[in-house]
Design a protein around this motif. Structure first.
Motif, PDB file in Angstrom:
ATOM      1  N   VAL A  27      -2.981   5.660  -4.657  1.00 44.81           N
ATOM      2  CA  VAL A  27      -2.769   6.086  -3.275  1.00 44.81           C
ATOM      3  C   VAL A  27      -3.413   7.458  -3.092  1.00 44.81           C
ATOM      4  N   LEU A  28      -4.440   7.513  -2.269  1.00 46.06           N
ATOM      5  CA  LEU A  28      -5.167   8.771  -2.049  1.00 46.06           C
ATOM      6  C   LEU A  28      -5.178   9.121  -0.568  1.00 46.06           C
ATOM      7  N   GLY A  29      -5.192  10.408  -0.300  1.00 46.38           N
ATOM      8  CA  GLY A  29      -5.231  10.887   1.081  1.00 46.38           C
ATOM      9  C   GLY A  29      -5.085  12.394   1.064  1.00 46.38           C
ATOM     10  N   GLY A  30      -5.628  13.052   2.044  1.00 43.58           N
ATOM     11  CA  GLY A  30      -5.552  14.505   2.098  1.00 43.58           C
ATOM     12  C   GLY A  30      -4.135  15.000   2.331  1.00 43.58           C
ATOM     13  N   PRO A  31      -3.903  16.307   2.122  1.00 44.15           N
ATOM     14  CA  PRO A  31      -2.568  16.865   2.376  1.00 44.15           C
ATOM     15  C   PRO A  31      -2.204  16.703   3.851  1.00 44.15           C
ATOM     16  N   GLY A  32      -1.047  16.074   4.110  1.00 43.86           N
ATOM     17  CA  GLY A  32      -0.635  15.856   5.490  1.00 43.86           C
ATOM     18  C   GLY A  32      -1.079  14.520   6.055  1.00 43.86           C
ATOM     19  N   SER A  33      -1.678  13.663   5.205  1.00 40.29           N
ATOM     20  CA  SER A  33      -2.147  12.360   5.684  1.00 40.29           C
ATOM     21  C   SER A  33      -0.996  11.355   5.835  1.00 40.29           C
ATOM     22  N   GLY A  34       0.193  11.727   5.328  1.00 40.28           N
ATOM     23  CA  GLY A  34       1.365  10.850   5.484  1.00 40.28           C
ATOM     24  C   GLY A  34       1.517   9.822   4.385  1.00 40.28           C
ATOM     25  N   LYS A  35       0.806  10.009   3.265  1.00 42.17           N
ATOM     26  CA  LYS A  35       0.876   8.995   2.215  1.00 42.17           C
ATOM     27  C   LYS A  35       2.253   8.919   1.556  1.00 42.17           C
ATOM     28  N   GLY A  36       2.965  10.061   1.504  1.00 48.08           N
ATOM     29  CA  GLY A  36       4.314  10.043   0.924  1.00 48.08           C
ATOM     30  C   GLY A  36       5.254   9.144   1.706  1.00 48.08           C
ATOM     31  N   THR A  37       5.196   9.241   3.033  1.00 49.71           N
ATOM     32  CA  THR A  37       6.028   8.412   3.911  1.00 49.71           C
ATOM     33  C   THR A  37       5.683   6.947   3.718  1.00 49.71           C
ATOM     34  N   GLN A  38       4.385   6.639   3.646  1.00 49.85           N
ATOM     35  CA  GLN A  38       3.962   5.239   3.499  1.00 49.85           C
ATOM     36  C   GLN A  38       4.329   4.691   2.119  1.00 49.85           C
ATOM     37  N   CYS A  39       4.284   5.546   1.084  1.00 47.87           N
ATOM     38  CA  CYS A  39       4.714   5.111  -0.253  1.00 47.87           C
ATOM     39  C   CYS A  39       6.183   4.674  -0.212  1.00 47.87           C
ATOM     40  N   SER A  40       7.013   5.459   0.481  1.00 49.58           N
ATOM     41  CA  SER A  40       8.445   5.107   0.609  1.00 49.58           C
ATOM     42  C   SER A  40       8.609   3.738   1.264  1.00 49.58           C
ATOM     43  N   ASN A  41       7.816   3.475   2.306  1.00 54.60           N
ATOM     44  CA  ASN A  41       7.879   2.183   2.991  1.00 54.60           C
ATOM     45  C   ASN A  41       7.448   1.031   2.086  1.00 54.60           C
ATOM     46  N   ILE A  42       6.403   1.256   1.295  1.00 51.03           N
ATOM     47  CA  ILE A  42       5.901   0.209   0.387  1.00 51.03           C
ATOM     48  C   ILE A  42       6.950  -0.112  -0.677  1.00 51.03           C
ATOM     49  N   ILE A  43       7.583   0.931  -1.215  1.00 48.66           N
ATOM     50  CA  ILE A  43       8.628   0.742  -2.233  1.00 48.66           C
ATOM     51  C   ILE A  43       9.753  -0.119  -1.662  1.00 48.66           C
ATOM     52  N   GLU A  44      10.179   0.242  -0.456  1.00 46.70           N
ATOM     53  CA  GLU A  44      11.302  -0.454   0.191  1.00 46.70           C
ATOM     54  C   GLU A  44      10.975  -1.916   0.488  1.00 46.70           C
ATOM     55  N   HIS A  45       9.770  -2.178   0.959  1.00 48.90           N
ATOM     56  CA  HIS A  45       9.424  -3.538   1.400  1.00 48.90           C
ATOM     57  C   HIS A  45       8.805  -4.425   0.321  1.00 48.90           C
ATOM     58  N   PHE A  46       8.140  -3.815  -0.656  1.00 46.09           N
ATOM     59  CA  PHE A  46       7.370  -4.641  -1.592  1.00 46.09           C
ATOM     60  C   PHE A  46       7.744  -4.440  -3.063  1.00 46.09           C
ATOM     61  N   GLY A  47       8.764  -3.624  -3.330  1.00 49.22           N
ATOM     62  CA  GLY A  47       9.304  -3.539  -4.691  1.00 49.22           C
ATOM     63  C   GLY A  47       8.436  -2.832  -5.719  1.00 49.22           C
ATOM     64  N   TYR A  48       7.591  -1.928  -5.261  1.00 48.78           N
ATOM     65  CA  TYR A  48       6.762  -1.159  -6.194  1.00 48.78           C
ATOM     66  C   TYR A  48       7.548   0.034  -6.747  1.00 48.78           C
ATOM     67  N   THR A  49       7.150   0.514  -7.915  1.00 49.70           N
ATOM     68  CA  THR A  49       7.669   1.769  -8.466  1.00 49.70           C
ATOM     69  C   THR A  49       6.660   2.856  -8.136  1.00 49.70           C
ATOM     70  N   HIS A  50       7.181   3.976  -7.598  1.00 47.86           N
ATOM     71  CA  HIS A  50       6.319   5.076  -7.162  1.00 47.86           C
ATOM     72  C   HIS A  50       6.206   6.106  -8.281  1.00 47.86           C
ATOM     73  N   LEU A  51       4.988   6.414  -8.678  1.00 48.40           N
ATOM     74  CA  LEU A  51       4.769   7.433  -9.703  1.00 48.40           C
ATOM     75  C   LEU A  51       3.861   8.517  -9.144  1.00 48.40           C
ATOM     76  N   SER A  52       4.352   9.747  -9.166  1.00 46.45           N
ATOM     77  CA  SER A  52       3.555  10.885  -8.728  1.00 46.45           C
ATOM     78  C   SER A  52       3.210  11.720  -9.954  1.00 46.45           C
ATOM     79  N   ALA A  53       1.909  11.913 -10.180  1.00 47.23           N
ATOM     80  CA  ALA A  53       1.471  12.695 -11.349  1.00 47.23           C
ATOM     81  C   ALA A  53       2.088  14.096 -11.315  1.00 47.23           C
ATOM     82  N   GLY A  54       2.098  14.721 -10.134  1.00 51.52           N
ATOM     83  CA  GLY A  54       2.657  16.072 -10.003  1.00 51.52           C
ATOM     84  C   GLY A  54       4.140  16.110 -10.349  1.00 51.52           C
TER      85      GLY A  54
END
Length: 209
Positions: A27-54
Motif C-alpha cells: 500500500v503506497l501513497g503520499g503523506p495525507g493520501s488517506g491510505k491508513g483509513t483505507q487499510c482499516s476498511n480493507i481489514i474490516e471487509h476483507f480479513g487482511y492483516t495490516h503490517l506497517s514497517a514503521g
C-alpha cells in the motif's frame, strides 16, 4: 498477472517452511493520501492483516531487545535502517499472525527496499495499491488534522512529499511495468475511494488472488 501462488513460501527464523503461500498487497501513497483509513476498511471487509514497517520498527525499539537498541542507535545517528532488518520484522510478524493475507503499508519506500524484500522472502506482491492524491489536497488534510504530530507543519510536509516522490515513484513504475499497480484517485471523499478499493478486492473481480 503473476500471483503469490507462483512463488516460494516464506521461512521463519527456525528455517521451517510455512505451508501457506501468502497474498501480499503493498500500500503506497503520499503523506495525507488517506491510505491508513483505507487499510482499516480493507481489514474490516476483507480479513487482511495490516503490517506497517514503521510501527514494527517502533515496537522493536520499545521491546528493549538487542535488535531494538541497534535500530534506535541508527535512527539517532540519522542512518537508514537496513532493508534486511525491516524485512525480517515484517517476515516475523507474518509468521506470528496466523493469517495468509497481508497489507504492507508504507513499504517498500524505495527500489532498494523492493529488491531486498523479494530477494529475502521470495514473495512478489499480487497487487500494489497506489493512493494517488493531489499535493494541495494532501497538504490541506495534514494541516487540518489534529493528531498532535509535530511534523505536520508546511515546510516538513513539503519535504515529505518530495521524499515520497523521489523514493516511491520508481517502485510504482517498476510494478506498473509488471501490471500489478492499481491506481486509486484518493482526492475524492473516503466513501468514494473505498468503492474503488472494494472493486479491486471483491472476489468477483479476480484481481487479488
Amino acid at each position: 498477472m503473476g500471483t503469490v501462488a507462483d512463488v516460494a513460501p516464506i521461512k521463519d527464523t527456525k528455517g521451517s517452511l510455512v505451508n501457506k503461500k501468502p497474498t501480499v498487497v503493498f500500500v503506497l501513497g503520499g503523506p495525507g493520501s488517506g491510505k491508513g483509513t483505507q487499510c482499516s476498511n480493507i481489514i474490516e471487509h476483507f480479513g487482511y492483516t495490516h503490517l506497517s514497517a514503521g510501527d514494527l520498527l517502533r515496537a522493536e525499539i520499545k521491546s528493549g531487545s538487542e535488535n531494538g537498541t541497534m535500530i534506535q542507535n541508527m535512527i539517532k545517528e540519522g542512518k537508514i535502517v537496513p532493508s534486511e532488518v525491516t524485512i525480517k520484522l515484517l517476515q516475523r510478524a507474518m509468521e506470528k499472525s496466523g493469517n495468509d493475507k497481508f497489507l504492507i503499508d508504507g513499504f517498500p519506500r524505495n527500489e532498494e527496499n523492493r529488491a531486498a524484500f523479494e530477494a529475502v522472502t521470495g514473495i512478489e506482491p499480487s497487487v500494489v495499491l497506489f493512493f494517488d492524491c493531489l499535493e494541495e489536497e494532501m497538504e490541506r488534510r495534514l494541516l487540518s488534522r489534529n493528531e498532535g504530530r509535530v511534523d505536520d507543519n508546511i515546510e516538513t510536509i513539503r519535504k515529505r512529499f518530495k521524499v515520497f516522490l523521489e523514493s516511491s515513484i520508481p517502485v510504482i513504475r517498476y510494478y506498473e511495468s509488471k501490471g500489478k499497480v492499481r491506481k486509486i484517485d484518493a482526492t475524492r471523499p473516503v466513501k468514494e475511494v473505498f468503492e474503488s478499493v472494494k472493486a479491486i478486492f471483491a472476489p468477483k473481480s479476480k484481481q487479488v488472488h
